[in-house]
Design a protein around this motif. Structure first.
Motif, PDB file in Angstrom:
ATOM      1  N   LEU A  61       0.367  -1.130   0.373  1.00  0.00           N
ATOM      2  CA  LEU A  61       0.352   0.004  -0.275  1.00  0.00           C
ATOM      3  C   LEU A  61       0.846   1.352  -0.504  1.00  0.00           C
ATOM      4  O   LEU A  61       1.670   1.550   0.854  1.00  0.00           O
ATOM      5  CB  LEU A  61      -0.794  -0.309   1.499  1.00  0.00           C
ATOM      6  N   THR A  63      -0.132   4.836  -0.216  1.00  0.00           N
ATOM      7  CA  THR A  63      -0.704   5.315  -0.336  1.00  0.00           C
ATOM      8  C   THR A  63       0.182   6.449   0.627  1.00  0.00           C
ATOM      9  O   THR A  63      -0.261   7.345   0.452  1.00  0.00           O
ATOM     10  CB  THR A  63      -1.633   4.848   1.102  1.00  0.00           C
ATOM     11  N   VAL A  91      -4.863   3.581  -4.186  1.00  0.00           N
ATOM     12  CA  VAL A  91      -5.961   4.450  -4.109  1.00  0.00           C
ATOM     13  C   VAL A  91      -5.898   5.628  -4.971  1.00  0.00           C
ATOM     14  O   VAL A  91      -7.677   6.261  -5.234  1.00  0.00           O
ATOM     15  CB  VAL A  91      -6.712   5.530  -2.922  1.00  0.00           C
ATOM     16  N   VAL A 114       2.544  -1.371   4.006  1.00  0.00           N
ATOM     17  CA  VAL A 114       2.450  -0.099   3.751  1.00  0.00           C
ATOM     18  C   VAL A 114       3.498   0.367   4.021  1.00  0.00           C
ATOM     19  O   VAL A 114       4.145   0.325   4.428  1.00  0.00           O
ATOM     20  CB  VAL A 114       1.431   0.358   5.285  1.00  0.00           C
ATOM     21  N   TRP A 126      -7.625   6.712   3.632  1.00  0.00           N
ATOM     22  CA  TRP A 126      -8.380   5.541   4.413  1.00  0.00           C
ATOM     23  C   TRP A 126      -9.611   5.513   4.908  1.00  0.00           C
ATOM     24  O   TRP A 126     -10.209   4.362   4.994  1.00  0.00           O
ATOM     25  CB  TRP A 126      -6.721   4.725   5.607  1.00  0.00           C
ATOM     26  N   ARG A 127      -9.318   6.605   5.821  1.00  0.00           N
ATOM     27  CA  ARG A 127     -11.048   6.652   6.324  1.00  0.00           C
ATOM     28  C   ARG A 127     -11.812   6.883   5.612  1.00  0.00           C
ATOM     29  O   ARG A 127     -13.071   6.936   5.388  1.00  0.00           O
ATOM     30  CB  ARG A 127     -10.400   7.528   7.121  1.00  0.00           C
ATOM     31  N   GLN A 129     -11.851   6.136   2.383  1.00  0.00           N
ATOM     32  CA  GLN A 129     -12.325   4.965   1.653  1.00  0.00           C
ATOM     33  C   GLN A 129     -13.080   4.019   2.043  1.00  0.00           C
ATOM     34  O   GLN A 129     -13.041   2.712   1.596  1.00  0.00           O
ATOM     35  CB  GLN A 129     -10.548   4.715   0.776  1.00  0.00           C
ATOM     36  N   ILE A 131     -10.395   2.038   4.114  1.00  0.00           N
ATOM     37  CA  ILE A 131     -10.119   1.053   3.720  1.00  0.00           C
ATOM     38  C   ILE A 131      -9.090   0.451   5.661  1.00  0.00           C
ATOM     39  O   ILE A 131      -9.039  -0.668   5.720  1.00  0.00           O
ATOM     40  CB  ILE A 131      -8.147   1.343   3.251  1.00  0.00           C
ATOM     41  N   ASP A 132      -9.020   1.380   6.671  1.00  0.00           N
ATOM     42  CA  ASP A 132      -9.022   1.233   8.013  1.00  0.00           C
ATOM     43  C   ASP A 132     -10.144   0.828   8.583  1.00  0.00           C
ATOM     44  O   ASP A 132      -9.327  -0.206   9.560  1.00  0.00           O
ATOM     45  CB  ASP A 132      -9.021   2.815   8.587  1.00  0.00           C
ATOM     46  N   CYS A 154       1.551   4.168  11.424  1.00  0.00           N
ATOM     47  CA  CYS A 154      -0.555   3.900  11.543  1.00  0.00           C
ATOM     48  C   CYS A 154      -1.304   2.843  12.509  1.00  0.00           C
ATOM     49  O   CYS A 154      -2.135   2.741  13.518  1.00  0.00           O
ATOM     50  CB  CYS A 154      -0.702   3.651  10.063  1.00  0.00           C
TER      51      CYS A 154
END
Length: 410
Positions: A61, A63, A91, A114, A126-127, A129, A131-132, A154
């Motif tokens: 990832l 991101t 993403v 990550v 992430w939040r 989308q 993803i979290d 994270c």
């Protein structure tokens, strides 16, 4: 008799149902591996080994770096070196019926790595989308979570980040691990800020990792520390009677499985500067070959390099290398190069560890050809002598194979 048989069957059904329910309710082991710096080949191998699968599916990832193509390219390189298929979750995408959902990708992996970058931006995306939430599901499912820098911070309650302008600051993570965290602890400023925030009780006790060190957690508990050399470590940092205590954790240094054993080669300690030896043109030992090579470089007689190189390098070099003039400063650097160690394997290939000024250690390979030890190329050995020795142990067979390939009579 019928009543007895009925109760026996009923009891058996209950036992099977209980057993199935008990199995279904078993919670998967939750594994998180974090490290202080950016991704590297050995930590990727370590993560692959944690899956206990011969061909694990590991997703990267990127991101935090805005799906940076250079980072993705390096990830693809690691996967190729380890014989793994590369998976990447981007993403920055547009809706397309042919795309797989984030859930389809992440929850079908064996491990998730990550990358580094801006932690705050990454968490915000992430939040947005979801993803979290998927990463929490992945952890609960037993999928290994991992990463360095932003990719380590994270997972914790909170920690020190450079995600905001001007100053380092405290940010909140996803709290998969109930501690604070500081990646890049080998950075003096980050270390000071982290310790200061713990002392001020802005954040609680936690774990800090130097760039080349990592920590394995299982079910929220510390398991082990692994490092790439003997100067990068991980620490448990806490407050005791208003004094910050940084306790170094015992570390296991990672070495590739196919590396030479320490019993397989000869080690000679040198620890002398080149200028402590007389100028020579002698290749009857790896040390003499190295000293000869440095003197030629210091004197600017580059056209003589070819005579001191093995056939592998001769075939890849130009026919003629012109002489150049060397200034006093450059010559002094060459003459003050420290020769640290010599490693000899099978009386056929050798490694010479050297250091120029305060730079990292270099590893020069020398190959025995027609009774002479000839230069076979230079490697960046590492930050320490031990790391350079590990590089020799891990690279020598591949190096020897490559040289033999271009020298059929060997």
């Amino acid at each position: 008799m019928k009543k007895t048989l009925f109760f026996f069957i009923l009891a058996s059904i209950c036992q099977i149902t209980f057993s199935q329910n008990n199995t279904n309710s078993k919670i998967a082991e939750q594994t998180i591996f974090v490290y202080g710096g950016n991704k590297n080949l050995k930590f990727t191998q370590y993560i692959a080994d944690l899956t206990q699968k011969s061909n694990p599916k590991i997703c990267f990832l990127p991101t935090a770096s805005a799906d940076n193509e250079s980072n993705i390219k390096s990830w693809n390189h690691y996967c190729k070196k380890l014989g793994l298929k590369s998976y990447v979750l981007r993403v920055w995408v547009a809706s397309n019926k042919d795309n797989k959902s984030f859930e389809d990708i992440l929850l079908n992996m064996d491990a998730i790595v990550v990358g580094g970058g801006n932690t705050l931006n990454m968490l915000g995306i992430w939040r947005a989308q979801g993803i979290d939430t998927l990463l929490q599901k992945a952890l609960n499912k037993g999928i290994i979570l991992s990463g360095g820098s932003a990719g380590s911070l994270c997972w914790f309650d909170s920690g020190i980040s450079d995600s905001r302008p001007v100053n380092l600051s405290v940010i909140n993570g996803m709290s998969f691990l109930p501690f604070s965290h500081c990646p890049h602890y080998s950075d003096k400023r980050k270390k000071e800020i982290y310790n200061e925030q713990i002392k001020n009780k802005t954040i609680g006790a936690g774990y800090a990792c130097d760039d080349k060190s990592g920590i394995l957690f299982r079910n929220g508990k510390y398991i082990e520390t692994v490092s790439l050399n003997d100067i990068n470590h991980s620490y448990y940092v806490s407050l005791n009677k208003n004094i910050v205590q940084s306790s170094k954790l015992p570390s296991r240094i990672l070495v590739n499985k196919d590396a030479l054993s320490v019993k397989d080669y000869q080690t000679i300690d040198i620890n002398k500067k080149v200028k402590e030896y007389a100028e020579i043109n002698n290749q009857d030992s790896p040390l003499n070959a190295f000293i000869s090579f440095r003197y030629i470089k210091a004197n600017g007689q580059q056209s003589k390099y070819k005579a001191l190189t093995c056939s592998f390098l001769q075939k890849s070099s130009k026919d003629a290398i012109p002489d150049i003039e060397v200034d006093v400063k450059t010559r002094d650097k060459e003459m003050n190069t420290i020769v640290n160690k010599v490693f000899i394997y099978n009386d056929l290939i050798a490694g010479v560890v050297s250091q120029m000024s305060d730079r990292d250690y270099y590893l020069w390979f020398f190959y025995k050809e027609d009774g002479k030890w000839l230069n076979a190329g230079e490697y960046l050995g590492g930050a320490t002598k031990l790391e350079s020795e590990i590089t020799f142990r891990e690279e020598v067979k591949m190096h020897l194979k490559r040289i033999k390939k271009t020298t059929p009579n060997r």
